[in-house]
Motif scaffolding. Structure first.
Motif, PDB file in Angstrom:
ATOM      1  N   TYR A 117       5.848  -9.866   3.553  1.00 45.52           N
ATOM      2  CA  TYR A 117       5.863  -9.488   1.993  1.00 45.52           C
ATOM      3  C   TYR A 117       7.084 -10.673   1.649  1.00 45.52           C
ATOM      4  O   TYR A 117       7.449 -11.100   1.934  1.00 45.52           O
ATOM      5  CB  TYR A 117       6.680  -8.025   1.753  1.00 45.52           C
ATOM      6  N   GLU A 121      10.122  -7.741  -2.035  1.00 45.18           N
ATOM      7  CA  GLU A 121       9.461  -6.254  -1.750  1.00 45.18           C
ATOM      8  C   GLU A 121      10.271  -5.643  -0.317  1.00 45.18           C
ATOM      9  O   GLU A 121      10.197  -5.774   0.976  1.00 45.18           O
ATOM     10  CB  GLU A 121       7.917  -6.523  -1.315  1.00 45.18           C
ATOM     11  N   TYR A 223       1.556  -7.027   1.425  1.00 48.35           N
ATOM     12  CA  TYR A 223       2.153  -5.490   0.493  1.00 48.35           C
ATOM     13  C   TYR A 223       1.343  -4.563   0.012  1.00 48.35           C
ATOM     14  O   TYR A 223       1.107  -3.701   0.078  1.00 48.35           O
ATOM     15  CB  TYR A 223       3.130  -5.896  -0.075  1.00 48.35           C
TER      16      TYR A 223
END
Length: 294
Positions: A117, A121, A223
């Motif tokens: 990620y 995030e 993600y």
């Protein structure tokens, strides 16, 4: 931050030396941030890093609907950690470093997506979740203090796996608390997917399509795929096939195009592949489906 300007830390032992900590195991280390005096603008680690900061970290994707008791950042080898305006690591928290060899263990292979990620995030924890993470880290520290024997690597792996499983649970909880924002993102995705499929770009492989939509939504590939799977129950490739099928059924109902043209427009390599997949998912061949609609 340009990776060339980051301080490169190549090994776990090197990490301990630079941070002034004792090395208890050459492939795993747990470092107390309160004891550090690092003044660097950016750090690049050539191993996996889990960073727990017992405070809200601005610039790491926090929103008003997130918890703010702690922030967790997960870094894969070669990633850069941007320290922030103060050029110093936070004063309260922990840094867990471990060598990529750990992921060669079968039990850990399914717990690594959030290491890819973006920093934006990051995971934002409640007080209860923070306590759970700290308990996992304490168990890792206890094992590190034990003298190395034939069980050490297995026990450390199990403790780290348990930590990562808890983090998966907390990321799923974060998807729930971000439900409204995620719905907006997926609605935007659904509106653009038909245009994408009919543009000819769908003839590219699914990994390129996944990257295309992730970038369009401003998300990392990992993600976006995890979010889509959580919200729809399907990973990107399966979801894309269902969308292809939905559009194909509509085209066949309209009856304006031959089956071969429908297959070509939707990016199938040939009509045979389209027919096999359509029959598998719908239960009848495309021509029979069209006849039943008429």
């Amino acid at each position: 931050m340009d990776r060339k300007n980051a301080l490169v830390i190549q090994t776990v032992c090197d990490c301990c030396r630079r941070f002034g900590c004792t090395t208890y195991h050459p492939r795993v280390s747990l470092i107390d941030l309160e004891k550090l005096e690092m003044m660097e603008e950016a750090l690049k680690f050539d191993f996996f890093v889990v960073l727990l900061v017992e405070a809200r970290m601005d610039g790491y994707g926090w929103k008003y609907y997130d918890f703010s008791d702690a922030t967790m950042v997960f870094l894969s080898p070669g990633e850069v950690l941007r320290i922030g305006e103060t050029n110093a690591l936070p004063k309260k928290g922990w840094l867990l470093a471990f060598h990529p060899d750990l992921f060669y263990r079968v039990s850990l292979k399914n717990h690594r997506s959030f290491f890819f990620y973006r920093n934006e995030e990051a995971l934002h924890l409640s007080a209860r979740e923070t306590g759970t993470v700290k308990t996992c880290l304490e168990n890792i520290r206890t094992e590190l203090y034990h003298s190395i024997d034939t069980r050490t690597w297995t026990i450390l792996s199990l403790h780290i796996e348990l930590l990562l499983v808890h983090c998966e649970r907390f990321y799923e909880r974060q998807f729930i608390t971000r439900e409204d924002e995620n719905r907006i993102l997926l609605d935007k995705f659904d509106k653009s997917i038909e245009t994408y499929l009919l543009s000819g770009k769908s003839r590219e492989n699914d990994s390129l399509a996944l990257r295309y939509f992730a970038e369009e939504l401003g998300l990392s590939v990992a993600y976006f795929n995890d979010l889509l799977k959580f919200e729809t129950g399907k990973a990107f490739s399966g979801y894309l096939q269902l969308k292809r099928l939905h559009i194909a059924k509509r085209m066949l109902r309209e009856g304006e195009r031959p089956v071969a043209e429908v297959a070509r427009l939707l990016g199938f390599p040939n009509v045979q592949c389209f027919t096999v997949l359509f029959k598998k998912l719908v239960g009848v061949a495309p021509n029979r489906f069209r006849d039943s609609m008429n």
